[in-house]
Design an enzyme around this catalytic site. Sequence first.
Site, PDB file in Angstrom:
ATOM      1  N   SER A   1     -31.722  22.378 -22.767  1.00 25.53           N
ATOM      2  CA  SER A   1     -32.781  22.715 -21.815  1.00 25.53           C
ATOM      3  C   SER A   1     -32.279  23.387 -20.542  1.00 25.53           C
ATOM      4  CB  SER A   1     -33.559  21.451 -21.436  1.00 25.53           C
ATOM      5  OG  SER A   1     -34.263  20.959 -22.568  1.00 25.53           O
TER       6      SER A   1
ATOM      7  N   GLU B   1      33.472  32.939   3.909  1.00 23.08           N
ATOM      8  CA  GLU B   1      33.511  33.773   2.704  1.00 23.08           C
ATOM      9  C   GLU B   1      34.172  35.133   2.902  1.00 23.08           C
ATOM     10  OE1 GLU B   1      32.781  32.915  -0.262  1.00 23.08           O
ATOM     11  OE2 GLU B   1      31.708  31.026   0.048  1.00 23.08           O
TER      12      GLU B   1
END
Length: 692
Positions: A379, A109
């Site tokens: 309950s 690059e």
Amino acid sequence: MADDQQNEPENNAAPDKKPPGPADKNWPRRLKRGFTFSFTTFLVLCVLGGVFLLYLRSQALPVTKVLQTSQIFDVNGALIDTLDSGQNRKIVPISDISVYVVKATLAIEDQNFYSHPGFDVKSIARAAIVNLKSMSKVQGAGTITQQLARNLYLNHDRTWTRKIKETVYAVQMEMQLTKDQILESYLNQIYYGHSTYGIEAASQLFFGKHAKDLSLAQSAMLVGVPKGPKFYSPYYNMENAMDRKNVVLQTMAKEGFITQQEADAAKQEKLTVQPLVEKKPSQAPYFRDYIKTLAVQKLGITEDQFEQGGLNIYTTLDLKAQKIAEEQMAKQLPKESEIQGALISLDPRTGYVKAMVGGKDYGANQFNRVFATTRQPGSSFKPFVYLTALQNGFTPLSTVRSEPTVFKYDEGRQSYTPRNYNDQYENADIDMRRAIAKSDNIFAVDTILKVGPQKVIDNARKFGITGDLKPLPSLALGTYPVSPYEMVAAFSALANQGVRVEPTAIIKIEDMAGSVLYQAAPKSERVADAAPAYVLTHMMESVFEEGGTGSRVAATIKRPVAGKTGTTDTDAWMVGYTPELATAVWVGYDKGRAINTAESHLASPIFAGYTEAVLEAIPPKLFPVPEGVTTVYIDPKSGKLANEDCTTGARNEAFLSGTEPKEYCTNRAAKGKGFGSGARSWWEDMKRWWNE
């Protein structure tokens, strides 16, 4: 005359031929003047250039939003989910990137990266000539810095304007960042196809390893992909990918980054690319959504930052426990039915959320029923009634007659007639332990009216119950909605000897740089004394014993466990705990549809199967006996201390010290230590020995 004519051309010289004279002596001055002008112009340009460079140096680079995948981990560091939002990216420092990746990138690059000022004059000139010859738009000549500037701040339009801006930004970056910082950012930005950005995510995708562990051949292949992901990705065309890899290797050798021998060896290396699979469904999806809600609403983290900020979110979830919870839910809830369920589990000692299942099928419905506040606990609310009673003079031997009863309240102006499940009554006096085990409604209503409903509400608030509770007799039967989340947090305090630890799901959050954005500091508060909490726990163990409402799952659980069932017309509950784990399970229909008898029993096996499987590797542990508790052997018929004359039905019972019976069932005291009062009974001795 003749002489005059002969001499005329000499006297009339051509106009362009000036005879030497004084004017010819001015050329040095003109030369000096031209040099001065040129030098001045050069100085002005240098000054202007310097000023421009100083200006660029002083200006902040444009704000850019770097999207990075956030990750959620469980309590053991296992990955729960990645939040990529379409972009898979994981930023790493350059020190965590293979040197081969760096060398390959520079070779292919930007070979002059460490020497140019952000742009390469030779490359620009070369590209300009090509562009002029072909009369095309701007092509090539992009350094790594220019490519990074384009990716961060600009679009990819091929125009001179974009190219100039790109170069200016590149110079500005070079003045404000080091070369390594620029290269690091570049390697974390480039696109590899398949929604993957940056070398770390690409390394994980293609080879299943970290970028720092890539070989030379693997590095060369990956570096070759960004030139054209659709053309050079091995998932699309392996032959092209291999050819491109070899080009990269040969370029590296030619430019001196590696030897030719290394390049030839890497060309021959066999590369195995991981299969490309679609992202798996999230583990613990309801919990993941809950984590996001916590982070956004309570911790102030934006949704974008949460999903795309590269955060590492460390949670309390245990994926092993989570898997077990999901399996138990799927096992017990019929797939073809619309019935739903929810499970949430905490470590009562730390408040850590260990598992969370918000429904039967997240894909079909994302509503998290763990936080649903429209469900009556039935309950399962009664423990708060009985704890309040124990704190106000009641004991496990307090009795109430279990039979159809009309209760008067509000100074006799109103009445309330509770019913037991299936209208089953003992038609005899029963004590508190029996009432808890059998879930007797008559006992519960009688108790709440004696201690006062408001005291029960005040107690429930301390334990974290926030719903709209009314001081009415029906409160004892759990007629006011609560969420499974509230119930498990409240029961956790009972398991933790009266200390409520704030439920915690996120341990810490780190940003992409490893800085801690949030660190959990769970609050703990004593909401009840340890002694009454233990006495209640001791009685709630009988729920899983013979005759208890949870006895049908007793064989599944092979350890001490306390809990309470709850059943209404539309809801089935099981909330319980061991010393290490508290869990709430709810089963019912989303639209409040009534449950049948079989469905009313589904919560208990989910609870039992989950609890035992999660704790399978942990030895059974008794609930620790705190100070202020005396355990004696009693005769339930007489409510007195047991001796050899009344062994039938005799049982061990825990009392707040000083409230235990003092008399024996007959006139003689017990012999030895088998039955007796005193500071400790044989049962208490055994428990203390076990805990030691």
